[in-house]
Design a protein around this motif. Structure first.
Motif, PDB file in Angstrom:
ATOM      1  N   THR A 183      68.731 -29.467   3.332  1.00  0.00           N
ATOM      2  CA  THR A 183      68.747 -31.142   3.198  1.00  0.00           C
ATOM      3  C   THR A 183      69.496 -31.466   1.960  1.00  0.00           C
ATOM      4  O   THR A 183      69.307 -30.699   0.765  1.00  0.00           O
ATOM      5  CB  THR A 183      67.314 -31.594   3.414  1.00  0.00           C
ATOM      6  OG1 THR A 183      66.379 -31.153   2.322  1.00  0.00           O
ATOM      7  CG2 THR A 183      66.808 -30.911   4.867  1.00  0.00           C
ATOM      8  N   PRO A 184      69.807 -32.797   1.950  1.00  0.00           N
ATOM      9  CA  PRO A 184      70.261 -33.298   0.545  1.00  0.00           C
ATOM     10  C   PRO A 184      69.324 -33.070  -0.434  1.00  0.00           C
ATOM     11  O   PRO A 184      69.458 -33.167  -1.730  1.00  0.00           O
ATOM     12  CB  PRO A 184      70.880 -34.646   0.766  1.00  0.00           C
ATOM     13  CG  PRO A 184      71.276 -34.415   2.085  1.00  0.00           C
ATOM     14  CD  PRO A 184      70.103 -33.502   2.888  1.00  0.00           C
ATOM     15  N   ILE A 185      67.995 -33.641  -0.130  1.00  0.00           N
ATOM     16  CA  ILE A 185      66.701 -33.656  -1.097  1.00  0.00           C
ATOM     17  C   ILE A 185      66.456 -32.388  -1.771  1.00  0.00           C
ATOM     18  O   ILE A 185      66.054 -32.284  -2.869  1.00  0.00           O
ATOM     19  CB  ILE A 185      65.605 -34.289  -0.267  1.00  0.00           C
ATOM     20  CG1 ILE A 185      64.731 -34.906  -1.162  1.00  0.00           C
ATOM     21  CG2 ILE A 185      65.099 -33.264   0.665  1.00  0.00           C
ATOM     22  CD1 ILE A 185      64.923 -35.734  -2.572  1.00  0.00           C
ATOM     23  N   GLU A 186      66.552 -31.168  -1.032  1.00  0.00           N
ATOM     24  CA  GLU A 186      66.419 -30.015  -1.509  1.00  0.00           C
ATOM     25  C   GLU A 186      67.503 -29.611  -2.604  1.00  0.00           C
ATOM     26  O   GLU A 186      67.237 -29.114  -3.657  1.00  0.00           O
ATOM     27  CB  GLU A 186      66.189 -28.883  -0.466  1.00  0.00           C
ATOM     28  CG  GLU A 186      65.263 -29.011   0.393  1.00  0.00           C
ATOM     29  CD  GLU A 186      65.081 -27.709   1.323  1.00  0.00           C
ATOM     30  OE1 GLU A 186      66.216 -26.900   1.384  1.00  0.00           O
ATOM     31  OE2 GLU A 186      64.302 -27.550   2.332  1.00  0.00           O
ATOM     32  N   THR A 189      66.868 -31.839  -5.709  1.00  0.00           N
ATOM     33  CA  THR A 189      65.532 -31.496  -6.648  1.00  0.00           C
ATOM     34  C   THR A 189      65.714 -29.925  -7.371  1.00  0.00           C
ATOM     35  O   THR A 189      65.595 -30.085  -8.458  1.00  0.00           O
ATOM     36  CB  THR A 189      64.488 -30.994  -5.608  1.00  0.00           C
ATOM     37  OG1 THR A 189      64.009 -32.188  -4.791  1.00  0.00           O
ATOM     38  CG2 THR A 189      63.043 -30.669  -6.227  1.00  0.00           C
ATOM     39  N   SER A 190      66.645 -29.207  -6.639  1.00  0.00           N
ATOM     40  CA  SER A 190      66.977 -28.143  -7.353  1.00  0.00           C
ATOM     41  C   SER A 190      68.056 -28.378  -8.461  1.00  0.00           C
ATOM     42  O   SER A 190      67.822 -27.495  -9.601  1.00  0.00           O
ATOM     43  CB  SER A 190      67.730 -27.176  -6.318  1.00  0.00           C
ATOM     44  OG  SER A 190      68.105 -25.782  -7.079  1.00  0.00           O
ATOM     45  N   LEU A 191      68.955 -29.169  -8.223  1.00  0.00           N
ATOM     46  CA  LEU A 191      69.930 -29.534  -9.418  1.00  0.00           C
ATOM     47  C   LEU A 191      69.290 -30.187 -10.824  1.00  0.00           C
ATOM     48  O   LEU A 191      69.457 -29.800 -11.588  1.00  0.00           O
ATOM     49  CB  LEU A 191      71.077 -30.427  -8.865  1.00  0.00           C
ATOM     50  CG  LEU A 191      72.059 -29.827  -7.977  1.00  0.00           C
ATOM     51  CD1 LEU A 191      72.892 -30.839  -7.465  1.00  0.00           C
ATOM     52  CD2 LEU A 191      72.494 -28.604  -8.628  1.00  0.00           C
ATOM     53  N   LEU A 192      68.276 -31.023 -10.273  1.00  0.00           N
ATOM     54  CA  LEU A 192      67.341 -31.723 -11.419  1.00  0.00           C
ATOM     55  C   LEU A 192      66.568 -30.579 -12.162  1.00  0.00           C
ATOM     56  O   LEU A 192      66.574 -30.635 -13.281  1.00  0.00           O
ATOM     57  CB  LEU A 192      66.484 -32.438 -10.787  1.00  0.00           C
ATOM     58  CG  LEU A 192      67.094 -33.909 -10.321  1.00  0.00           C
ATOM     59  CD1 LEU A 192      66.268 -34.993  -9.555  1.00  0.00           C
ATOM     60  CD2 LEU A 192      67.675 -34.802 -11.438  1.00  0.00           C
ATOM     61  N   THR A 214      73.267 -38.703 -13.678  1.00  0.00           N
ATOM     62  CA  THR A 214      73.820 -39.689 -12.702  1.00  0.00           C
ATOM     63  C   THR A 214      74.728 -38.969 -11.496  1.00  0.00           C
ATOM     64  O   THR A 214      74.696 -39.465 -10.353  1.00  0.00           O
ATOM     65  CB  THR A 214      74.467 -40.767 -13.173  1.00  0.00           C
ATOM     66  OG1 THR A 214      75.662 -39.996 -13.991  1.00  0.00           O
ATOM     67  CG2 THR A 214      73.643 -41.677 -14.388  1.00  0.00           C
ATOM     68  N   ASP A 215      75.175 -38.027 -11.697  1.00  0.00           N
ATOM     69  CA  ASP A 215      76.084 -37.182 -10.658  1.00  0.00           C
ATOM     70  C   ASP A 215      75.081 -36.718  -9.528  1.00  0.00           C
ATOM     71  O   ASP A 215      75.633 -36.867  -8.495  1.00  0.00           O
ATOM     72  CB  ASP A 215      76.915 -36.240 -11.237  1.00  0.00           C
ATOM     73  CG  ASP A 215      78.086 -36.723 -12.160  1.00  0.00           C
ATOM     74  OD1 ASP A 215      78.432 -38.056 -11.942  1.00  0.00           O
ATOM     75  OD2 ASP A 215      78.808 -35.732 -12.645  1.00  0.00           O
ATOM     76  N   ILE A 216      74.208 -36.277  -9.983  1.00  0.00           N
ATOM     77  CA  ILE A 216      73.293 -35.771  -9.056  1.00  0.00           C
ATOM     78  C   ILE A 216      72.516 -36.921  -8.135  1.00  0.00           C
ATOM     79  O   ILE A 216      72.453 -36.689  -6.876  1.00  0.00           O
ATOM     80  CB  ILE A 216      72.007 -35.111  -9.755  1.00  0.00           C
ATOM     81  CG1 ILE A 216      72.389 -33.808 -10.322  1.00  0.00           C
ATOM     82  CG2 ILE A 216      70.688 -34.624  -8.716  1.00  0.00           C
ATOM     83  CD1 ILE A 216      71.152 -33.166 -11.278  1.00  0.00           C
ATOM     84  N   ALA A 217      72.223 -38.029  -8.622  1.00  0.00           N
ATOM     85  CA  ALA A 217      71.814 -39.195  -7.940  1.00  0.00           C
ATOM     86  C   ALA A 217      72.901 -39.626  -7.061  1.00  0.00           C
ATOM     87  O   ALA A 217      72.697 -40.086  -5.848  1.00  0.00           O
ATOM     88  CB  ALA A 217      71.397 -40.307  -8.763  1.00  0.00           C
ATOM     89  N   ARG A 218      74.138 -39.795  -7.366  1.00  0.00           N
ATOM     90  CA  ARG A 218      75.300 -40.380  -6.748  1.00  0.00           C
ATOM     91  C   ARG A 218      75.463 -39.443  -5.587  1.00  0.00           C
ATOM     92  O   ARG A 218      75.806 -39.827  -4.382  1.00  0.00           O
ATOM     93  CB  ARG A 218      76.533 -40.385  -7.531  1.00  0.00           C
ATOM     94  CG  ARG A 218      76.230 -41.735  -8.484  1.00  0.00           C
ATOM     95  CD  ARG A 218      77.421 -41.803  -9.600  1.00  0.00           C
ATOM     96  NE  ARG A 218      77.732 -42.823 -10.424  1.00  0.00           N
ATOM     97  CZ  ARG A 218      78.223 -44.006 -10.116  1.00  0.00           C
ATOM     98  NH1 ARG A 218      78.954 -44.229  -9.063  1.00  0.00           N
ATOM     99  NH2 ARG A 218      78.306 -44.992 -11.140  1.00  0.00           N
ATOM    100  N   ASN A 219      75.480 -38.148  -5.981  1.00  0.00           N
ATOM    101  CA  ASN A 219      75.780 -37.103  -4.843  1.00  0.00           C
ATOM    102  C   ASN A 219      74.845 -37.149  -3.749  1.00  0.00           C
ATOM    103  O   ASN A 219      75.198 -37.098  -2.531  1.00  0.00           O
ATOM    104  CB  ASN A 219      75.905 -35.715  -5.397  1.00  0.00           C
ATOM    105  CG  ASN A 219      76.582 -34.789  -4.465  1.00  0.00           C
ATOM    106  OD1 ASN A 219      77.720 -34.880  -4.112  1.00  0.00           O
ATOM    107  ND2 ASN A 219      75.666 -33.608  -4.103  1.00  0.00           N
ATOM    108  N   TYR A 220      73.587 -37.278  -4.176  1.00  0.00           N
ATOM    109  CA  TYR A 220      72.491 -37.064  -3.011  1.00  0.00           C
ATOM    110  C   TYR A 220      72.719 -38.449  -2.156  1.00  0.00           C
ATOM    111  O   TYR A 220      72.815 -38.575  -1.084  1.00  0.00           O
ATOM    112  CB  TYR A 220      71.242 -37.523  -3.644  1.00  0.00           C
ATOM    113  CG  TYR A 220      70.093 -37.824  -2.758  1.00  0.00           C
ATOM    114  CD1 TYR A 220      69.289 -36.796  -1.861  1.00  0.00           C
ATOM    115  CD2 TYR A 220      69.470 -39.097  -2.558  1.00  0.00           C
ATOM    116  CE1 TYR A 220      68.555 -37.258  -1.132  1.00  0.00           C
ATOM    117  CE2 TYR A 220      68.382 -39.475  -1.820  1.00  0.00           C
ATOM    118  CZ  TYR A 220      68.294 -38.550  -0.756  1.00  0.00           C
ATOM    119  OH  TYR A 220      67.014 -38.978   0.167  1.00  0.00           O
ATOM    120  N   ILE A 221      72.947 -39.765  -2.923  1.00  0.00           N
ATOM    121  CA  ILE A 221      73.013 -40.995  -2.226  1.00  0.00           C
ATOM    122  C   ILE A 221      74.406 -40.751  -1.276  1.00  0.00           C
ATOM    123  O   ILE A 221      74.384 -41.231   0.111  1.00  0.00           O
ATOM    124  CB  ILE A 221      73.336 -42.288  -2.968  1.00  0.00           C
ATOM    125  CG1 ILE A 221      71.980 -42.453  -3.983  1.00  0.00           C
ATOM    126  CG2 ILE A 221      73.896 -43.407  -2.327  1.00  0.00           C
ATOM    127  CD1 ILE A 221      72.362 -43.368  -5.255  1.00  0.00           C
TER     128      ILE A 221
END
Length: 544
Positions: A183-186, A189-192, A214-221
């Motif tokens: 899933t995108p949330i996994e 979380t792993s990238l953070l 910010t790239d992690i957040a944008r990529n998840y969205i």
């Protein structure tokens, strides 16, 4: 009557004496030590049209010729003084006579004077001079020393270390990139977690930290809510997120969206305005992003997977498996190629360190001159009057009628030319023979030499340096040798290259024999080829 007879005798003796003294003999010393050099000088005075031939000798009487010096010619008004020097030595003590040697002047023999010399032992006082045993053979040190070997080993180790570091780093990156998240949330979380382990902002790399955060957040969205977050500005992203929340019926508080917007604006200031947040602000921004992602994930409505979605997911999983297998196969091939290249580098480095770069270049990359020298040689007879010569390859017949002047061709009855290579190559060998229409024609070798050199210049030779000396074959046949260097423009690279040439001419009544060799200056293998060819020359008389 008696006075007349005396006068005639005096005139006769003077004439005989003058003829004998046409060849003057001198030596630098008549007493020398064992192994020291006696310098024997023979000189003659002739007019400009005379031809003088000094013998090429290995021994003169009991003395060994250690060096035959080049002939020196000094012009005196309308005459020449021709000087020839021989370096002689003897390794046994005693008294020796240097016998007279024959010098040919216009085909007439003249003889030098015989000289008596003494060779003395070197006195050694064993009471004053201590005697030592003969030392063992010791290898001479390289003029450059051994520092370059250590440099090669150091560079090799650095290269191996860099290669290992690159492979390990690449493998770690591939593991992160190839990791398949359910899933995108996994994934977010792993990238953070990975971002915190890098400790970028603690090292002063605040800009890189905010960029990855910010790239992690944008990529998840983009993956979870399906809006173009990566290429959107902060304002566009916030507007798109508000619209998507209404469309997907997501329950989002204004605080969540404001926190995301605040962190994105802070990141913009860090990246473009060189802003420097405090440590606690950086920690708070990271926590805000983490809470925003978790809040967004909870707010996304859960959809019941249909069978079609399951089929698509299975197909995607199989595709991911195939991609991973392909990458593993590529990795194995790359590892094998790298291992082979490393082995080749190690072998080449070893041979360079032990035998030198020239050995590796000649034996790995190849050397045309070396291949010619070490190949199977051929001994053949060419032309008329025949020239028997040993060459690395069989010479092929060529046509030189276009390169000779018309007035010269009118005198020639028969001409034969044979060559290996072409005049544009870096190694060229040519054998030519000429038979004249008048059998009694006397060949002027010096004039023939000038014509041959002019022909070479017409074919592109520049800045030609010419030296001449008499030459004798092993059978004692005399001729004229011209040698030196010339420059030539390479037609492929338009650069200038320097070549060394040797030209031999032998004249017979009614015939001329010519041998020409040129090659790249400094080519050691070509020098050996040239010496072997010239030492094999045998000449035949003109056949009617």
């Amino acid at each position: 009557m008696k006075r007349a007879i005396y006068l005639l005798l005096i005139l006769f003796c003077s004439t005989v004496f003058a003829q004998q003294k046409r060849v003057v003999t001198a030596i630098d010393t008549t007493k020398n030590k064992i192994g020291a050099e006696f310098m024997l000088t023979v000189r003659t005075d002739v007019d400009t049209l005379s031809k003088v031939v000094f013998p090429g000798l290995k021994n003169i009487g009991a003395l060994e010729v250690i060096k035959s010096y080049p002939i020196d010619t000094v012009r005196k008004n309308d005459r020449y003084e021709v000087i020839k020097k021989y370096g002689l030595t003897q390794f046994d003590s005693g008294s020796y006579t240097i016998p007279s040697i024959k010098i040919m002047i216009n085909s007439k023999p003249y003889y030098s004077d015989s000289i008596r010399v003494d060779v003395a032992n070197v006195q050694v006082d064993t009471l004053k001079q201590k005697m030592y045993d003969i030392k063992d053979i010791t290898a001479a040190e390289s003029p450059m020393g051994n520092w370059w070997k250590y440099l090669l080993v150091f560079l090799l180790l650095v290269g191996i270390g860099a290669l290992v570091y690159y492979v390990v780093k690449k493998r770690q990156q591939k593991k992160i990139e190839e990791e398949v998240y359910k899933t995108p949330i996994e994934k977010a979380t792993s990238l953070l977690n990975n971002l915190e382990q890098k400790e970028l902002w603690q090292k002063g790399e605040v800009k890189s930290y905010y960029s990855e955060l910010t790239d992690i957040a944008r990529n998840y969205i983009e993956e979870a809510i399906e809006i173009p977050a990566m290429e959107s500005t902060t304002a566009e992203l916030i507007a798109g997120l508000r619209a998507a929340s209404l469309k997907k019926k997501m329950t989002l508080t204004s605080e969540t969206i404001e926190n995301l917007e605040r962190v994105l604006k802070q990141a913009d200031l860090v990246k473009f305005a060189k802003s420097k947040p405090l440590d606690f602000e950086i920690t708070e921004d990271k926590n805000k992003i983490q809470r925003v992602i978790l809040t967004l994930d909870d707010a996304i409505p859960v959809e019941v997977e249909v069978e079609e979605d399951a089929i698509l997911n299975e197909a995607q999983r199989q595709k991911q498996v195939a991609i991973q297998l392909k990458k593993k196969r590529t990795k194995r091939i790359a590892t094998a190629i790298a291992s082979v290249l490393l082995l080749i580098i190690l072998v080449i480095t070893y041979f360079i360190a032990t035998r030198g770069f020239t050995y590796v270049k000649d034996n790995v990359l190849g050397n045309v001159s070396k291949e010619l020298l070490e190949g199977e040689w051929v001994k053949s007879e060419y032309g008329n009057p025949g020239v028997i010569i040993e060459t690395p390859k069989v010479l092929k017949r060529i046509d030189l009628t276009k390169s000779l002047p018309k007035n010269g061709l009118a005198l020639i009855k028969e001409m034969n030319s044979f060559a290996y290579g072409s005049v544009s190559d870096n190694f060229y060998l040519m054998v030519s023979t000429y038979k004249y229409k008048q059998d009694s024609t006397t060949v002027d070798l010096k004039k023939s030499m000038e014509v041959s050199l002019q022909t070479l210049e017409s074919q592109g030779a520049l800045n030609m340096i010419v030296k001449q000396e008499d030459f004798q074959t092993p059978e004692g046949v005399s001729g004229l040798k011209g040698y030196g260097t010339f420059s030539r423009v390479n037609q492929l690279t338009s650069s200038s290259e320097k070549l060394y040439y040797e030209l031999l001419l032998f004249g017979q009544e009614g015939g001329l024999q010519q041998i020409m060799i040129f090659h790249e200056e400094g080519d050691a293998y070509a020098n050996q080829i040239s010496d072997r060819i010239l030492s094999s020359v045998e000449l035949k008389k003109v056949s009617k």
